[in-house]
Design a protein around this motif. Structure first.
Motif, short mmCIF file in Angstrom:
data_model
loop_
_atom_site.label_atom_id
_atom_site.label_comp_id
_atom_site.label_asym_id
_atom_site.label_seq_id
_atom_site.Cartn_x
_atom_site.Cartn_y
_atom_site.Cartn_z
N VAL A 35 0.85 -1.20 0.00
CA VAL A 35 0.00 0.00 0.00
C VAL A 35 0.88 1.24 0.00
O VAL A 35 1.94 1.27 0.62
CB VAL A 35 -0.94 0.01 1.22
CG1 VAL A 35 -1.90 -1.15 1.18
CG2 VAL A 35 -0.15 -0.02 2.52
N GLU A 36 0.43 2.27 -0.70
CA GLU A 36 1.18 3.52 -0.73
C GLU A 36 0.83 4.40 0.47
O GLU A 36 1.72 5.00 1.08
CB GLU A 36 0.90 4.25 -2.05
CG GLU A 36 1.42 3.50 -3.27
CD GLU A 36 1.31 4.33 -4.53
OE1 GLU A 36 0.99 5.54 -4.43
OE2 GLU A 36 1.55 3.79 -5.62
N ASP A 37 -0.45 4.48 0.82
CA ASP A 37 -0.87 5.25 1.99
C ASP A 37 -1.02 4.27 3.16
O ASP A 37 -2.10 3.73 3.42
CB ASP A 37 -2.20 5.96 1.71
CG ASP A 37 -2.55 6.96 2.79
OD1 ASP A 37 -2.07 6.80 3.93
OD2 ASP A 37 -3.32 7.90 2.51
N PHE A 38 0.07 4.05 3.86
CA PHE A 38 0.10 3.01 4.88
C PHE A 38 -0.85 3.31 6.04
O PHE A 38 -1.56 2.41 6.52
CB PHE A 38 1.53 2.84 5.40
CG PHE A 38 1.68 1.75 6.41
CD1 PHE A 38 1.78 0.44 6.01
CD2 PHE A 38 1.71 2.05 7.78
CE1 PHE A 38 1.91 -0.59 6.94
CE2 PHE A 38 1.83 1.03 8.72
CZ PHE A 38 1.94 -0.29 8.30
N SER A 42 -3.94 0.88 6.95
CA SER A 42 -3.91 0.20 8.24
C SER A 42 -5.20 0.45 9.01
O SER A 42 -5.77 -0.47 9.61
CB SER A 42 -2.71 0.68 9.06
OG SER A 42 -1.50 0.35 8.42
N ALA A 43 -5.65 1.69 8.99
CA ALA A 43 -6.89 2.03 9.70
C ALA A 43 -8.07 1.29 9.10
O ALA A 43 -8.94 0.78 9.82
CB ALA A 43 -7.12 3.54 9.65
N GLU A 44 -8.12 1.21 7.77
CA GLU A 44 -9.22 0.51 7.11
C GLU A 44 -9.16 -0.99 7.39
O GLU A 44 -10.20 -1.64 7.55
CB GLU A 44 -9.16 0.76 5.60
CG GLU A 44 -9.50 2.20 5.22
CD GLU A 44 -9.42 2.44 3.72
OE1 GLU A 44 -9.08 1.49 2.98
OE2 GLU A 44 -9.70 3.56 3.28
N ILE A 71 2.52 -4.03 8.89
CA ILE A 71 1.58 -4.43 9.94
C ILE A 71 1.02 -5.80 9.58
O ILE A 71 0.73 -6.09 8.42
CB ILE A 71 0.44 -3.39 10.10
CG1 ILE A 71 -0.46 -3.77 11.28
CG2 ILE A 71 -0.40 -3.27 8.82
CD1 ILE A 71 -1.46 -2.69 11.66
N TYR A 72 0.89 -6.64 10.61
CA TYR A 72 0.34 -7.99 10.46
C TYR A 72 -0.94 -8.06 11.27
O TYR A 72 -0.97 -7.69 12.45
CB TYR A 72 1.34 -9.03 10.96
CG TYR A 72 0.77 -10.42 11.13
CD1 TYR A 72 0.67 -11.29 10.06
CD2 TYR A 72 0.31 -10.86 12.39
CE1 TYR A 72 0.14 -12.57 10.23
CE2 TYR A 72 -0.21 -12.13 12.55
CZ TYR A 72 -0.30 -12.98 11.47
OH TYR A 72 -0.82 -14.24 11.63
N LEU A 73 -2.02 -8.54 10.64
CA LEU A 73 -3.30 -8.67 11.31
C LEU A 73 -3.83 -10.08 11.08
O LEU A 73 -3.74 -10.62 9.97
CB LEU A 73 -4.33 -7.66 10.78
CG LEU A 73 -3.93 -6.18 10.81
CD1 LEU A 73 -3.41 -5.75 9.44
CD2 LEU A 73 -5.10 -5.31 11.23
N LYS A 74 -4.40 -10.66 12.13
CA LYS A 74 -5.02 -11.97 12.01
C LYS A 74 -6.47 -11.87 12.44
O LYS A 74 -6.77 -11.42 13.55
CB LYS A 74 -4.30 -13.01 12.87
CG LYS A 74 -4.88 -14.42 12.71
CD LYS A 74 -4.09 -15.45 13.48
CE LYS A 74 -4.66 -16.85 13.28
NZ LYS A 74 -3.91 -17.88 14.03
N ALA A 88 -12.75 -6.72 0.88
CA ALA A 88 -12.33 -5.47 1.52
C ALA A 88 -10.82 -5.41 1.68
O ALA A 88 -10.20 -4.37 1.43
CB ALA A 88 -13.00 -5.35 2.89
N LEU A 89 -10.20 -6.51 2.03
CA LEU A 89 -8.75 -6.51 2.27
C LEU A 89 -7.95 -6.42 0.97
O LEU A 89 -6.93 -5.72 0.91
CB LEU A 89 -8.35 -7.78 3.04
CG LEU A 89 -8.96 -7.94 4.44
CD1 LEU A 89 -8.44 -9.21 5.09
CD2 LEU A 89 -8.70 -6.72 5.30
N THR A 90 -8.41 -7.10 -0.07
CA THR A 90 -7.68 -7.06 -1.33
C THR A 90 -7.83 -5.71 -2.05
O THR A 90 -7.07 -5.41 -2.96
CB THR A 90 -8.14 -8.19 -2.27
OG1 THR A 90 -9.57 -8.13 -2.44
CG2 THR A 90 -7.76 -9.55 -1.71
#
Length: 219
Positions: A35-38, A42-44, A71-74, A88-90
């Motif tokens: 992502v360019e706007d990290f 991340s917030a989304e 950032i890693y999210l599970k 949403a994630l892709t």
């Protein structure tokens, strides 16, 4: 008024639906997205899963030696919401790894259910036998030992069945967001990411992220 033929067909369809065996599936999903706007992405990502649809189990943030945010999210998501979450994630950025798949575990569920039923009945039999009066001491000790063993196996099988059924109702999804851009990716690398086999996905992602870090660190 419903015509007799239509009513008959509806009744047949309902009967067939009832006769169909239930299918159980588990799912695993791993995504790596650049992502360019990290900060925005991340917030989304943190808001992507509504509380009533599942839960965000893990959040781990880090910064590489080349000053790249990561950032890693599970997630643990309800089975009926998996498509919406993946969409949403892709959409957060450029997907460089998408390793997802369903596994049919119907046979395993049925096998565990049969085992639980068989062992439950055996435990009842042993409890009744061990509770009889007038048993020789040696026989009582033997029955108690077998009862302990069968009870332990019943607990194991019941736990395995419960965990497996939970895994068919809620699915794990892992997401890694990395700050960067794919603009500098070569044609060869783009083709590589397009045809990469699932088993090599993380290896290729590591290769790419190393290139990305090197290019950013080198200016």
């Amino acid at each position: 008024m419903v015509k007799p033929f239509v009513l008959l067909m509806l009744l047949v369809a309902a009967a067939l639906a009832q006769d169909e065996p239930e299918v159980y599936q588990t799912f695993t999903g791993r995504l790596v997205v650049v992502v360019e706007d990290f900060e925005k992405a991340s917030a989304e990502a943190k808001r992507a899963l509504p509380p009533e649809r599942g839960m965000l189990e893990t959040i781990e943030t880090s910064r590489t030696s080349d000053d790249l945010d990561e950032i890693y999210l599970k997630y643990r998501v309800r089975a009926d919401y998996i498509e919406e979450l993946l969409a949403a994630l892709t959409s957060l950025g450029e997907v460089i790894v998408e390793d997802t798949g369903l596994t049919d575990v119907t046979r395993r569920v049925n096998s565990l259910r049969d085992e639980v039923e068989t062992r439950t009945e055996r435990v009842r039999e042993l409890e009744a036998a061990a509770g009889r009066s007038g048993l020789p001491m040696e026989e009582r000790i033997r029955l108690q030992r077998e009862l302990t063993r069968e009870s332990s196996e019943l607990e194991r099988a019941s736990g395995a069945l419960a965990r497996l059924l939970t895994d068919t109702e809620t699915y794990p999804v892992e997401l890694t967001l990395v700050e960067g851009s794919l603009d500098s990716l070569t044609v060869f690398e783009r083709v590589l990411f397009t045809i990469v086999l699932p088993g090599l996905a993380l290896l290729v992602a590591a290769f790419f992220l190393g290139r990305l870090a090197g290019k950013r660190g080198g200016g």
